[in-house]
Design a protein around this motif. Structure first.
Motif, short mmCIF file in Angstrom:
data_model
loop_
_atom_site.label_atom_id
_atom_site.label_comp_id
_atom_site.label_asym_id
_atom_site.label_seq_id
_atom_site.Cartn_x
_atom_site.Cartn_y
_atom_site.Cartn_z
N LEU A 1 -5.57 2.04 -2.59
CA LEU A 1 -5.12 2.21 -1.21
C LEU A 1 -5.93 1.37 -0.23
O LEU A 1 -5.36 0.67 0.61
CB LEU A 1 -5.19 3.69 -0.82
CG LEU A 1 -4.82 4.02 0.63
CD1 LEU A 1 -3.42 3.55 0.96
CD2 LEU A 1 -4.98 5.51 0.91
N VAL A 2 -7.26 1.43 -0.31
CA VAL A 2 -8.08 0.75 0.70
C VAL A 2 -7.89 -0.77 0.65
O VAL A 2 -7.57 -1.40 1.67
CB VAL A 2 -9.57 1.13 0.54
CG1 VAL A 2 -10.44 0.26 1.44
CG2 VAL A 2 -9.76 2.60 0.89
N PRO A 3 -8.08 -1.43 -0.50
CA PRO A 3 -7.91 -2.89 -0.49
C PRO A 3 -6.48 -3.32 -0.18
O PRO A 3 -6.26 -4.33 0.50
CB PRO A 3 -8.31 -3.31 -1.91
CG PRO A 3 -8.17 -2.08 -2.74
CD PRO A 3 -8.51 -0.95 -1.83
N CYS A 4 -5.49 -2.57 -0.65
CA CYS A 4 -4.11 -2.94 -0.39
C CYS A 4 -3.74 -2.70 1.07
O CYS A 4 -2.96 -3.47 1.65
CB CYS A 4 -3.17 -2.16 -1.30
SG CYS A 4 -3.20 -2.72 -3.02
N PHE A 5 -4.31 -1.67 1.68
CA PHE A 5 -4.06 -1.44 3.11
C PHE A 5 -4.69 -2.57 3.93
O PHE A 5 -4.10 -3.01 4.93
CB PHE A 5 -4.62 -0.09 3.54
CG PHE A 5 -4.29 0.27 4.96
CD1 PHE A 5 -3.04 0.74 5.29
CD2 PHE A 5 -5.24 0.12 5.97
CE1 PHE A 5 -2.72 1.06 6.60
CE2 PHE A 5 -4.93 0.44 7.28
CZ PHE A 5 -3.67 0.91 7.60
N ILE A 6 -5.85 -3.03 3.53
CA ILE A 6 -6.48 -4.16 4.24
C ILE A 6 -5.62 -5.41 4.09
O ILE A 6 -5.51 -6.21 5.04
CB ILE A 6 -7.91 -4.38 3.73
CG1 ILE A 6 -8.80 -3.18 4.11
CG2 ILE A 6 -8.51 -5.66 4.31
CD1 ILE A 6 -10.20 -3.24 3.56
N SER B 1 -16.22 -5.02 -4.10
CA SER B 1 -15.87 -3.90 -4.98
C SER B 1 -17.00 -3.60 -5.94
O SER B 1 -17.87 -4.41 -6.19
CB SER B 1 -14.58 -4.20 -5.74
OG SER B 1 -14.83 -4.96 -6.87
N SER C 1 -4.22 -5.26 -6.37
CA SER C 1 -4.21 -5.86 -5.02
C SER C 1 -3.61 -7.26 -5.06
O SER C 1 -2.83 -7.63 -4.17
CB SER C 1 -5.63 -5.92 -4.45
OG SER C 1 -6.17 -4.63 -4.31
N TRP D 1 0.79 -1.24 0.00
CA TRP D 1 0.00 0.00 0.00
C TRP D 1 0.82 1.29 0.00
O TRP D 1 0.29 2.35 -0.35
CB TRP D 1 -0.93 0.02 1.22
CG TRP D 1 -0.20 0.07 2.53
CD1 TRP D 1 0.25 -0.98 3.25
CD2 TRP D 1 0.17 1.25 3.26
NE1 TRP D 1 0.88 -0.56 4.39
CE2 TRP D 1 0.86 0.82 4.42
CE3 TRP D 1 0.01 2.62 3.05
CZ2 TRP D 1 1.37 1.70 5.37
CZ3 TRP D 1 0.54 3.51 3.98
CH2 TRP D 1 1.20 3.05 5.13
N TRP E 1 -2.80 5.00 -7.18
CA TRP E 1 -2.57 4.72 -5.76
C TRP E 1 -3.84 4.99 -4.94
O TRP E 1 -4.20 4.18 -4.07
CB TRP E 1 -1.43 5.58 -5.23
CG TRP E 1 -1.20 5.40 -3.76
CD1 TRP E 1 -0.72 4.29 -3.13
CD2 TRP E 1 -1.47 6.36 -2.72
NE1 TRP E 1 -0.66 4.50 -1.77
CE2 TRP E 1 -1.11 5.75 -1.49
CE3 TRP E 1 -1.97 7.66 -2.73
CZ2 TRP E 1 -1.26 6.42 -0.28
CZ3 TRP E 1 -2.11 8.33 -1.51
CH2 TRP E 1 -1.75 7.71 -0.30
N GLY E 2 -4.53 6.09 -5.22
CA GLY E 2 -5.75 6.38 -4.50
C GLY E 2 -6.81 5.30 -4.67
O GLY E 2 -7.53 4.96 -3.73
N TYR F 1 -12.93 -9.31 -2.12
CA TYR F 1 -12.99 -7.92 -2.54
C TYR F 1 -13.45 -7.80 -4.00
O TYR F 1 -14.24 -6.92 -4.34
CB TYR F 1 -11.62 -7.27 -2.36
CG TYR F 1 -11.56 -5.85 -2.88
CD1 TYR F 1 -12.25 -4.83 -2.23
CD2 TYR F 1 -10.85 -5.54 -4.04
CE1 TYR F 1 -12.22 -3.53 -2.72
CE2 TYR F 1 -10.81 -4.24 -4.53
CZ TYR F 1 -11.50 -3.25 -3.86
OH TYR F 1 -11.48 -1.97 -4.35
#
Length: 463
Positions: free
Chosen positions: A209-214, A463, A402, A186, A205-206, A458
């Motif tokens: 960000l959410v799925p990769c941070f999870i 998604s 991801s 992320w 990146w925006g 996801y």
């Protein structure tokens, strides 16, 4: 040409290429690309003269593939241009990130924060080092493992009991390694995000960000859970421990730097519309320069001397890593058009596979390639052009990124040829293969099951 002259040339070329790539990103123009490509070719030649024979082999492979591509015909000029575009970007991205590492390493406040983390009591130590390792990785990249690894090893050596000392060292080093690796899916400062978002159309990146941070959260919780579940059984009771010196306030300077970085990226991205990796090429060196100037003002090494050391000592010191990364990007880009006809001729058509298997397979294949010395940049740049598009898979670009970033992270923790396992092995006095397959074996098996399930959930449910 003597070594000092080559070192000076290497440093100047890396900074020059970085400046030209930053102009390309911020000016949204390719007018200076011919100059950037010329300097990059000279840089490759200068690095070739300085590295060991094993690294020279990557240049030979690049030349052979280039010749094969030209002989094949077609749009070989466009492919070579794209490969040099990738090579210049990788050189610039690495150079920009290295500025922050050079500014952070002499900082006493950063070292004090790392020392505080390494002296946490056993119940808190793993999670503290993993989360702290992630934060340090954002600033120091691989330097975070070197810094925290040395501090953790020193803390372990203070333990008089050999049995406890060995267990403590292994668990701390694994927490540090996994802390670094969970930043890969992320972080806007990671090559995995920079490369995969460039290769997958429509990705940013925006958007990822959410799925990769999870993904990173899942990897963190799994590591913490396994460390807690499989605590080593000692042959004697654990002696009582005192509280570590200092407080969590020691982490404030690091958190302040991360807040400045995040705020700068978000605000400038919203104002300029420039992609995140382009912002990083300018924001990070400016932050490093200001930080270095403040250190010099407070009695540290003079600014001019620090800048000279960075240009003519630090950057040439990374010559082996820089050449490997640049050649991985170049070889993958040039090799993909040569590989595609061979794959089709073999009767294997990725687009005919079940869509879920393509996504899960990415998470499995990338770390598998790492077992055979294939750098993740090389593996991803070779594989990505062969994949069905996100539209053909019926998923968003973020799903594909991801999957790639999850596989990239697992490759970083399991391959015996990556810097993470090599560094951890050196601190733990074991081989890199032992770190990747023995120390991280159970963790890898659990992640190879859990992460595909998350990516598929996801893709088709969330998604």
């Amino acid at each position: 040409m003597t070594a000092p002259l080559l070192h000076r040339l290497t440093g100047l070329l890396l900074i020059s290429v970085t400046a030209l790539v930053a102009v390309r990103e911020w000016g949204r123009t390719d007018a200076l690309d011919p100059l950037a490509y010329l300097l990059w070719v000279i840089l490759v030649g200068a690095l070739f003269l300085q590295v060991k024979p094993g690294r020279k082999g990557f240049v030979y492979v690049a030349l052979a593939l280039t010749a094969a591509l030209i002989m094949k015909g077609g749009d070989w000029r466009g492919t070579i241009t794209a490969a040099m575009h990738s090579g210049t970007f990788i050189a610039a991205f690495f150079t920009a990130l290295a500025t922050l590492r050079a500014a952070a390493e002499p900082s006493e406040s950063i070292r004090a924060g790392g020392s505080f983390l390494s002296r946490q009591p056993p119940g808190k130590r793993y999670l503290a080092l993993t989360l702290g390792g992630t934060a340090f990785a954002l600033l120091l990249n691989y330097g975070s493992i070197a810094l925290l690894g040395s501090l953790a090893t020193a803390a372990a050596h203070e333990e008089p009991d050999e049995e406890i000392r060995n267990h403590r060292r292994r668990r701390m080093l694994l927490a540090i390694q996994r802390g670094f690796v969970v930043s890969l899916p992320w972080s806007p400062l990671s090559f995995s995000v920079a490369i995969s978002t460039a290769l997958i159309p429509g990705a940013s990146w925006g958007g990822v960000l959410v799925p990769c941070f999870i993904t990173a959260v899942i990897m963190t919780l799994l590591g913490w859970g396994l460390d807690t579940l499989f605590k080593p059984r000692l042959s004697h009771p654990l002696p009582p421990r005192g509280k570590p010196e200092g407080s969590w306030a020691l982490m404030l300077p690091l958190l302040a730097l991360l807040a400045i970085l995040a705020t700068s990226v978000v605000l400038l991205g919203a104002i300029t519309g420039i992609r995140v990796v382009g912002l990083v090429l300018v924001i990070v060196p400016i932050m490093a320069f200001v930080w270095t100037w403040l250190q010099a003002r407070d009695g540290g090494t003079p600014l001019g001397e620090r800048l000279r050391d960075y240009t003519f000592r630090d950057m040439p010191g990374y010559r082996s890593e820089v050449l490997l990364l640049m050649m991985a990007g170049y070889i993958g880009t040039v090799g993909a058009p040569l590989l595609a006809p061979l794959v089709k001729a073999s009767g294997f058509h990725p687009e005919d596979l079940p869509h879920w298997l393509v996504l899960a397979g990415l998470i499995w294949v990338i770390p598998l390639c790492g077992q055979f010395a294939m750098n993740p940049i090389l593996a991803v740049t070779l594989i990505a052009p062969l994949l069905p598009t996100p539209a053909e898979l019926g998923v968003s670009p973020a799903v594909l990124v991801s999957a790639i970033c999850a596989g990239w992270a697992l490759g970083g923790i399991s391959s015996p040829f990556t810097a993470t396992t090599l560094l951890i092995g050196s601190f733990g006095n074991v081989s890199a293969r032992h770190v990747g397959l023995r120390w991280n074996g159970t963790y890898m098996v659990v992640c190879l099951v859990a992460l595909p399930l998350w990516v598929l959930a996801y893709a088709y449910l969330l998604s």
